[in-house]
Each structure stands twice: as structure tokens, then as C-alpha cells.
Design a protein around this motif. Sequence first.
Motif, PDB file in Angstrom:
ATOM      1  N   VAL A  89       4.546  -9.896 -18.545  1.00 53.73           N
ATOM      2  CA  VAL A  89       3.198  -9.040 -18.387  1.00 53.73           C
ATOM      3  C   VAL A  89       2.365 -10.179 -17.624  1.00 53.73           C
ATOM      4  N   TYR A  90       2.911 -11.498 -17.417  1.00 50.20           N
ATOM      5  CA  TYR A  90       2.097 -12.209 -16.386  1.00 50.20           C
ATOM      6  C   TYR A  90       2.731 -12.223 -15.090  1.00 50.20           C
ATOM      7  N   ALA A  91       1.662 -11.894 -14.153  1.00 48.57           N
ATOM      8  CA  ALA A  91       1.758 -11.645 -12.575  1.00 48.57           C
ATOM      9  C   ALA A  91       0.954 -12.716 -11.941  1.00 48.57           C
ATOM     10  N   PRO A  92       1.803 -13.608 -11.210  1.00 49.46           N
ATOM     11  CA  PRO A  92       1.065 -14.636 -10.563  1.00 49.46           C
ATOM     12  C   PRO A  92       0.018 -14.348  -9.532  1.00 49.46           C
ATOM     13  N   LEU A  93      -0.985 -14.868  -9.363  1.00 46.62           N
ATOM     14  CA  LEU A  93      -2.006 -14.362  -8.325  1.00 46.62           C
ATOM     15  C   LEU A  93      -1.650 -14.982  -7.051  1.00 46.62           C
ATOM     16  N   SER A  94      -0.791 -15.739  -6.961  1.00 46.51           N
ATOM     17  CA  SER A  94      -0.495 -16.262  -5.719  1.00 46.51           C
ATOM     18  C   SER A  94       1.178 -16.387  -5.393  1.00 46.51           C
ATOM     19  N   THR A  95       1.830 -16.472  -4.283  1.00 49.96           N
ATOM     20  CA  THR A  95       3.101 -16.533  -4.292  1.00 49.96           C
ATOM     21  C   THR A  95       3.613 -18.003  -4.172  1.00 49.96           C
ATOM     22  N   GLU A  96       2.556 -19.013  -3.985  1.00 49.66           N
ATOM     23  CA  GLU A  96       2.966 -20.425  -4.027  1.00 49.66           C
ATOM     24  C   GLU A  96       3.672 -20.839  -5.587  1.00 49.66           C
ATOM     25  N   ASP A  97       4.445 -21.592  -5.419  1.00 49.28           N
ATOM     26  CA  ASP A  97       4.696 -22.252  -6.883  1.00 49.28           C
ATOM     27  C   ASP A  97       3.664 -22.977  -7.526  1.00 49.28           C
ATOM     28  N   VAL A  98       2.870 -22.686  -8.392  1.00 52.29           N
ATOM     29  CA  VAL A  98       1.959 -23.472  -8.956  1.00 52.29           C
ATOM     30  C   VAL A  98       2.126 -23.724 -10.399  1.00 52.29           C
ATOM     31  N   GLU A  99       2.110 -24.777 -10.927  1.00 51.17           N
ATOM     32  CA  GLU A  99       2.222 -24.966 -12.335  1.00 51.17           C
ATOM     33  C   GLU A  99       0.936 -25.064 -12.929  1.00 51.17           C
ATOM     34  N   ASP A 100       0.810 -23.976 -13.634  1.00 50.28           N
ATOM     35  CA  ASP A 100      -0.725 -23.703 -14.482  1.00 50.28           C
ATOM     36  C   ASP A 100      -0.313 -23.821 -15.928  1.00 50.28           C
ATOM     37  N   GLY A 101       0.617 -23.985 -16.331  1.00 47.63           N
ATOM     38  CA  GLY A 101       0.976 -24.136 -17.774  1.00 47.63           C
ATOM     39  C   GLY A 101       0.910 -23.204 -18.615  1.00 47.63           C
ATOM     40  N   LEU A 102       0.950 -21.705 -18.006  1.00 52.85           N
ATOM     41  CA  LEU A 102       0.965 -20.398 -18.743  1.00 52.85           C
ATOM     42  C   LEU A 102       2.377 -20.227 -19.330  1.00 52.85           C
ATOM     43  N   LEU A 103       2.456 -19.597 -20.414  1.00 56.71           N
ATOM     44  CA  LEU A 103       3.827 -19.274 -20.803  1.00 56.71           C
ATOM     45  C   LEU A 103       3.936 -17.912 -20.530  1.00 56.71           C
ATOM     46  N   ASP A 104       5.180 -17.513 -20.166  1.00 59.67           N
ATOM     47  CA  ASP A 104       5.505 -16.211 -19.807  1.00 59.67           C
ATOM     48  C   ASP A 104       5.337 -15.251 -21.043  1.00 59.67           C
ATOM     49  N   VAL A 105       4.977 -14.017 -20.887  1.00 57.74           N
ATOM     50  CA  VAL A 105       4.756 -13.304 -22.028  1.00 57.74           C
ATOM     51  C   VAL A 105       5.794 -11.852 -21.428  1.00 57.74           C
ATOM     52  N   TYR A 106       6.518 -11.760 -22.351  1.00 62.92           N
ATOM     53  CA  TYR A 106       7.615 -10.503 -22.239  1.00 62.92           C
ATOM     54  C   TYR A 106       7.353  -9.110 -23.147  1.00 62.92           C
ATOM     55  N   LEU A 107       7.142  -8.018 -22.431  1.00 59.25           N
ATOM     56  CA  LEU A 107       7.029  -7.023 -23.384  1.00 59.25           C
ATOM     57  C   LEU A 107       8.531  -6.079 -23.328  1.00 59.25           C
ATOM     58  N   LYS A 108       8.908  -5.810 -24.617  1.00 63.53           N
ATOM     59  CA  LYS A 108      10.233  -4.775 -24.668  1.00 63.53           C
ATOM     60  C   LYS A 108       9.910  -3.748 -24.143  1.00 63.53           C
ATOM     61  N   THR A 109      10.582  -2.945 -23.438  1.00 65.53           N
ATOM     62  CA  THR A 109      10.275  -1.626 -23.019  1.00 65.53           C
ATOM     63  C   THR A 109      11.461  -0.733 -23.248  1.00 65.53           C
ATOM     64  N   MET A 117      10.176   7.093 -16.737  1.00 63.24           N
ATOM     65  CA  MET A 117       8.891   6.466 -17.419  1.00 63.24           C
ATOM     66  C   MET A 117       9.150   5.234 -18.105  1.00 63.24           C
ATOM     67  N   GLU A 118       8.394   4.186 -18.137  1.00 68.24           N
ATOM     68  CA  GLU A 118       8.569   2.781 -19.194  1.00 68.24           C
ATOM     69  C   GLU A 118       7.583   2.942 -20.012  1.00 68.24           C
ATOM     70  N   LEU A 119       7.957   2.812 -21.326  1.00 73.08           N
ATOM     71  CA  LEU A 119       7.010   2.669 -22.399  1.00 73.08           C
ATOM     72  C   LEU A 119       7.335   1.362 -23.250  1.00 73.08           C
ATOM     73  N   PRO A 120       6.433   0.909 -23.819  1.00 74.17           N
ATOM     74  CA  PRO A 120       6.382  -0.499 -24.765  1.00 74.17           C
ATOM     75  C   PRO A 120       7.633   0.351 -25.898  1.00 74.17           C
ATOM     76  N   ALA A 121       8.778  -0.720 -26.313  1.00 72.89           N
ATOM     77  CA  ALA A 121       9.536  -0.480 -27.376  1.00 72.89           C
ATOM     78  C   ALA A 121       8.982  -0.654 -28.662  1.00 72.89           C
TER      79      ALA A 121
END
Length: 140
Positions: free
Chosen positions: A105-125, A136-140
Motif C-alpha cells: 500500500v506504500y507507493a514511492p513518490l519518486s523513482t529515486e532510491d531514497v531511504e525514508d525509514g518507512l516500513l512497507d505495508v502489505y494488504l492481502k487481496t 477485480m481485486e478485493l481485500p482478503a
Amino acid sequence: MKNPLVPGGASRPQAEALRCPRCQSADHLDLQTIESIEPHSGELLVSVAYTCMTCEQSYSRTAAFHEVAAVLNRNGNGAGLLQFGGEYFHCGEPMRYSTSSARSVYAPLSTEDVEDGLLDVYLKTRVLQCRCGFRMELPA
């Protein structure tokens, strides 16, 4: 006789005409969701959300099921997506689960490799698919 499912003096749901309030027609309605309403006081009522394809306005009503059935049974209806209870319908047929996955659910705002300290959040679908190929993709 009082209905035990209706507390005290609570009013029972009343059916509203299933039509576009703006153009006063039911000829161009695209139904999106149909949900059961409890309790029923004789006539079978449902909660329905729809869009008028002429005015492009969305509405939600409590309607008599026979009016909803009349809209569903019109020729040429059924090309869109309809949620009816816990099921999804496309092309007039129930969609079936085909696969499951995890999406970030985290989409970077830039294509540059920036270490921002945010953890990836995943949504099961879960993916629903129609016989025609619509998916159609729905949350699981």
C-alpha cells in the motif's frame, strides 16, 4: 401484532419509488448494490444504490424488491458490476475467486532510491474473475 425485531415505537422502513429524482425516470438506472433490510413488514424491501446514466447522479433508496427486479430484468441490463448481498455479479453471472496475493500500500513518490525509514505495508487481496475475463481485486 408487534414485530419483536422492531424495538419500541421505531418506525418500519418504507419503500421509495425506484427512479431518478432528477429526471423522474427508471429507464436509465444502473444498479450497483442491493442489500437486504431487516425486519420486513409484509412487502419485501431492499436497500439499493444506483446511478442514473442520463443525469450521472448516484442515489440510495429503500425500494420494493419487485421494482428492483423489474430494473434487473430489462433487456440489455447486466453489463456492469453489481454487488448483491455478499456476491459480486458481472455480465449477469456471479464472479468467482481465482487467486490471492499481497499488495504494497506504500507507493514511492519518486523513482529515486531514497531511504525514508518507512516500513512497507502489505494488504492481502483476493482476485474475483468473471467468465468474460473481467477481474477485480478485493481485500482478503
